[in-house]
Enzyme design. Structure first.
Site, PDB file in Angstrom:
ATOM      1  N   VAL A  52       0.799  -1.230   0.000  1.00  0.00           N
ATOM      2  CA  VAL A  52       0.000   0.000   0.000  1.00  0.00           C
ATOM      3  C   VAL A  52       0.827   1.273   0.000  1.00  0.00           C
ATOM      4  O   VAL A  52       0.265   2.365  -0.071  1.00  0.00           O
ATOM      5  CB  VAL A  52      -0.966   0.034   1.213  1.00  0.00           C
ATOM      6  CG1 VAL A  52      -2.022  -1.043   1.083  1.00  0.00           C
ATOM      7  CG2 VAL A  52      -0.208  -0.095   2.530  1.00  0.00           C
ATOM      8  N   TYR A  53       2.132   1.186   0.080  1.00  0.00           N
ATOM      9  CA  TYR A  53       2.946   2.394   0.072  1.00  0.00           C
ATOM     10  C   TYR A  53       2.802   3.096  -1.283  1.00  0.00           C
ATOM     11  O   TYR A  53       3.122   2.518  -2.332  1.00  0.00           O
ATOM     12  CB  TYR A  53       4.419   2.088   0.339  1.00  0.00           C
ATOM     13  CG  TYR A  53       4.750   1.677   1.761  1.00  0.00           C
ATOM     14  CD1 TYR A  53       3.809   1.767   2.779  1.00  0.00           C
ATOM     15  CD2 TYR A  53       6.015   1.200   2.092  1.00  0.00           C
ATOM     16  CE1 TYR A  53       4.112   1.395   4.078  1.00  0.00           C
ATOM     17  CE2 TYR A  53       6.333   0.831   3.389  1.00  0.00           C
ATOM     18  CZ  TYR A  53       5.374   0.923   4.381  1.00  0.00           C
ATOM     19  OH  TYR A  53       5.685   0.547   5.667  1.00  0.00           O
ATOM     20  N   SER A  54       2.310   4.329  -1.233  1.00  0.00           N
ATOM     21  CA  SER A  54       2.071   5.112  -2.457  1.00  0.00           C
ATOM     22  C   SER A  54       1.234   4.319  -3.461  1.00  0.00           C
ATOM     23  O   SER A  54       1.507   4.335  -4.665  1.00  0.00           O
ATOM     24  CB  SER A  54       3.395   5.560  -3.084  1.00  0.00           C
ATOM     25  OG  SER A  54       4.142   6.343  -2.180  1.00  0.00           O
TER      26      SER A  54
END
Length: 323
Positions: A52-54
């Site tokens: 889910v990072y960026s």
């Protein structure tokens, strides 16, 4: 850089890890590549990301660097699943379907055939733990993941998962949790549970979300996370009167040792019992190199004791035995 075993497993990682939470948002692909090359050149191996990072961009950027500028086998690749990615039926959570879908997505974005350390990003009380652990065990047996970890698990959650995984599925080897001089709550139950079960601790936000660098003592620098619209609340969490006293102690120690507050704060958490590798993030390569300088520092016992005292948290029943 010194290498440490992750808990009681055979997996060895550098005692500082490189975090990628800002990649694809505050850190572009070119800067990310510069960071990773510098990190590996100085002996770093553990690289941590999440699906889910960026919105997946951090994994895509990392995948574009691996095999091109940095050999895949030069890093211990860690990513995470469970957090909500989209509104679809398999877009988040710790169900078997959601986890295996998330893993396939991570492998695709990273351009690899396996993850070295696959971590459950959070506890999901809507899914039976047995189902969650069966999914990660399947991933290990299928060769898509080599080791399994968790993140943000409380003491009882960690102990329960460790007990079940030890008897039936791939064992849990790590718990990634917030831990710093400003946040020592894991010492109540998480750290003892990890020690009992042979699980290594991977601290995130080891610099107190940036506050321990001392940069926020008098103002908020315009180029800092504290001035960022999406990260300001994250930093503000640790801008308290108690934190100010701790930061001043760190600054005083740094002055006495002719080093930076950043190095003092990182050295403190790096050498806490049970800690394997703090995860450090950086806006640019210069910031990262500043963090890596902490490798040269071992805190004198008197300074460590003073920092322990100023940041101490109260333990009581049931963490401590009755008199």
């Amino acid at each position: 850089m010194e290498q440490r075993h992750l808990g009681r497993s055979g997996l060895r990682v550098s005692r500082l890890g490189l975090g990628t939470m800002t990649w694809g948002k505050d850190t572009d692909a070119d800067e990310a590549a510069s960071q990773l090359v510098a990190f590996v050149d100085l002996g770093g191996t553990l690289v941590d990301t999440a699906d889910v990072y960026s919105d997946g961009e951090a994994e895509r950027i990392l995948g574009g660097i691996l095999g091109d500028l940095v050999p895949r086998d030069a890093v211990v690749l860690a990513t995470k699943a469970v957090a909500r990615r989209d509104d679809g039926p398999f877009g988040g959570g710790a169900s078997r379907g959601a986890l295996l879908s998330a893993l396939d997505g991570s492998l695709r974005r990273l351009g690899v055939d396996h993850i070295d350390l696959w971590q459950l990003h959070a506890w999901d009380d809507r899914v039976p733990l047995e189902e969650t652990l069966s999914a990660v065990d399947f991933a290990v047996r299928a060769g898509k993941a080599r080791y399994v970890g968790v993140s943000n698990y409380s003491g009882w959650q960690l102990a329960t998962a460790a007990t079940l995984s030890r008897s039936d599925t791939a064992p849990i080897v790590s718990n990634q949790v917030e831990y710093s001089l400003l946040e020592r709550g894991i010492e109540r139950e998480v750290a003892p549970a990890a020690a009992y079960h042979g699980i290594g601790l991977l601290p995130w936000a080891p610099l107190g979300r940036g506050v321990l660098t001392g940069k926020y003592r008098t103002s908020t620098p315009a180029d800092s996370r504290g001035a960022s619209p999406h990260l300001a609340p994250y930093v503000e969490h640790h801008r308290t009167d108690r934190a100010a006293r701790i930061v001043q102690a760190v600054v005083t120690a740094a002055d006495g040792l002719a080093t930076s507050p950043l190095s003092v704060a990182l050295a403190w958490v790096r050498d806490r019992p049970g800690v394997v590798a703090p995860i450090v993030g950086a806006r640019d390569t210069g910031q990262l190199l500043g963090s890596l300088l902490s490798e040269e520092l071992t805190l004198p016992s008197a300074i460590r004791a003073a920092l322990d005292d100023v940041s101490n948290i109260e333990l009581g029943y049931p963490e401590l035995p009755l008199d």
